[in-house]
Scaffold this motif. Structure first.
Motif, short mmCIF file in Angstrom:
data_model
loop_
_atom_site.label_atom_id
_atom_site.label_comp_id
_atom_site.label_asym_id
_atom_site.label_seq_id
_atom_site.Cartn_x
_atom_site.Cartn_y
_atom_site.Cartn_z
N LYS A 1 0.82 -1.21 0.00
CA LYS A 1 0.00 0.00 0.00
C LYS A 1 0.86 1.27 0.00
N CYS A 2 2.06 1.20 -0.54
CA CYS A 2 2.97 2.34 -0.45
C CYS A 2 2.40 3.59 -1.13
N PHE A 3 1.80 3.44 -2.31
CA PHE A 3 1.27 4.61 -3.01
C PHE A 3 0.10 5.21 -2.24
N ASP A 4 -0.82 4.36 -1.81
CA ASP A 4 -1.97 4.84 -1.04
C ASP A 4 -1.54 5.53 0.25
N LYS A 5 -0.61 4.93 0.97
CA LYS A 5 -0.20 5.48 2.27
C LYS A 5 0.65 6.74 2.11
N SER A 6 1.36 6.86 1.01
CA SER A 6 2.08 8.11 0.75
C SER A 6 1.10 9.23 0.44
N PHE A 7 0.08 8.95 -0.37
CA PHE A 7 -0.97 9.93 -0.63
C PHE A 7 -1.68 10.29 0.67
N ASP A 8 -2.00 9.28 1.50
CA ASP A 8 -2.66 9.55 2.78
C ASP A 8 -1.83 10.48 3.65
N TYR A 9 -0.54 10.23 3.69
CA TYR A 9 0.33 11.07 4.52
C TYR A 9 0.30 12.51 4.03
N MET A 10 0.39 12.69 2.73
CA MET A 10 0.36 14.06 2.18
C MET A 10 -1.01 14.71 2.42
N ARG A 11 -2.07 13.94 2.34
CA ARG A 11 -3.40 14.49 2.61
C ARG A 11 -3.48 14.99 4.05
N GLU A 12 -2.92 14.24 4.98
CA GLU A 12 -2.96 14.60 6.40
C GLU A 12 -1.97 15.71 6.77
N ASN A 13 -0.85 15.77 6.07
CA ASN A 13 0.25 16.63 6.50
C ASN A 13 0.77 17.57 5.44
N GLY A 14 0.11 17.64 4.30
CA GLY A 14 0.60 18.40 3.16
C GLY A 14 0.82 19.88 3.40
N ASP A 15 0.22 20.45 4.44
CA ASP A 15 0.43 21.87 4.73
C ASP A 15 1.75 22.13 5.46
N LEU A 16 2.40 21.08 5.92
CA LEU A 16 3.69 21.24 6.58
C LEU A 16 4.75 21.60 5.55
N PRO A 17 5.77 22.34 5.96
CA PRO A 17 6.79 22.76 4.98
C PRO A 17 7.70 21.61 4.55
N ASN A 18 8.19 21.73 3.33
CA ASN A 18 9.26 20.88 2.82
C ASN A 18 8.92 19.40 2.72
N LEU A 19 7.68 19.08 2.36
CA LEU A 19 7.30 17.69 2.11
C LEU A 19 7.30 17.44 0.61
N LYS A 20 7.80 16.28 0.22
CA LYS A 20 7.79 15.87 -1.18
C LYS A 20 7.26 14.46 -1.30
N TYR A 21 6.35 14.25 -2.23
CA TYR A 21 5.85 12.93 -2.58
C TYR A 21 6.82 12.34 -3.60
N ILE A 22 7.30 11.12 -3.35
CA ILE A 22 8.30 10.50 -4.21
C ILE A 22 7.79 9.17 -4.74
N GLU A 23 8.04 8.91 -6.01
CA GLU A 23 7.85 7.58 -6.57
C GLU A 23 9.18 7.15 -7.16
N GLY A 24 9.51 5.89 -6.96
CA GLY A 24 10.78 5.39 -7.45
C GLY A 24 10.83 3.88 -7.45
N LEU A 25 12.04 3.39 -7.30
CA LEU A 25 12.28 1.95 -7.35
C LEU A 25 13.17 1.52 -6.20
N TYR A 26 12.95 0.31 -5.75
CA TYR A 26 13.96 -0.42 -5.00
C TYR A 26 14.73 -1.18 -6.07
#
Length: 146
Positions: free
Chosen positions: A39-64
């Motif tokens: 659920k990495c994509f969902d939980k990253s979106f959830d985190y940004m939804r809850e905390n996106g007003d905080l400074p210096n947050l970036k949503y990242i997609e990548g690879l292991y």
């Protein structure tokens, strides 16, 4: 008793404990004491939804890169990673090393919402797909040069 998959993720989280970092309480909004397998994509979106007003947050997609597994995480102040699957905060440099992570897409809060909208209306994730294609092509080119 947790399922086998859930237990595997708990074991993965245990391995990462050595690189966990403390963050101020305001960065912990919505964080749970559990793991979310696959659920990495969902939980990253959830985190940004809850905390996106905080400074210096970036949503990242990548690879292991070791497993060539698509993954998503959050970066805070370019020093900390929040892994939504693990629901933990990690030292960014050590996280990248341990997970052999490669950043392919980086979005701020506003950009993430536009990205999500495009995905939800069926346009896929062309930024991620193009970045992956370039990453793998560069990897092939480097191997051929050897």
């Amino acid at each position: 008793m947790p399922s086998y998959l859930y237990q595997c993720y708990l074991d993965f989280r245990k391995e990462l404990e050595i690189i966990e970092v403390e963050v101020p309480e305001e960065y912990k909004n919505g964080v749970k004491n559990r793991v979310y397998p696959n659920k990495c994509f969902d939980k990253s979106f959830d985190y940004m939804r809850e905390n996106g007003d905080l400074p210096n947050l970036k949503y990242i997609e990548g690879l292991y890169t070791e497993s060539e597994l698509d993954h998503s995480w959050i970066e805070i102040d370019d020093r900390i990673v929040f892994d939504g699957t693990m629901q933990r905060f990690y030292d960014k440099e050590k996280y990248y090393q341990m997970k052999q992570a490669v950043k392919l897409v980086e979005l701020d809060n506003r950009g993430m919402w536009g990205y999500l909208f495009q995905y939800q209306i069926g346009n896929g994730k062309p930024e991620l797909e193009q970045a992956k294609e370039e990453y793998f092509q560069n990897k092939i080119d480097l191997q051929e040069e050897k």
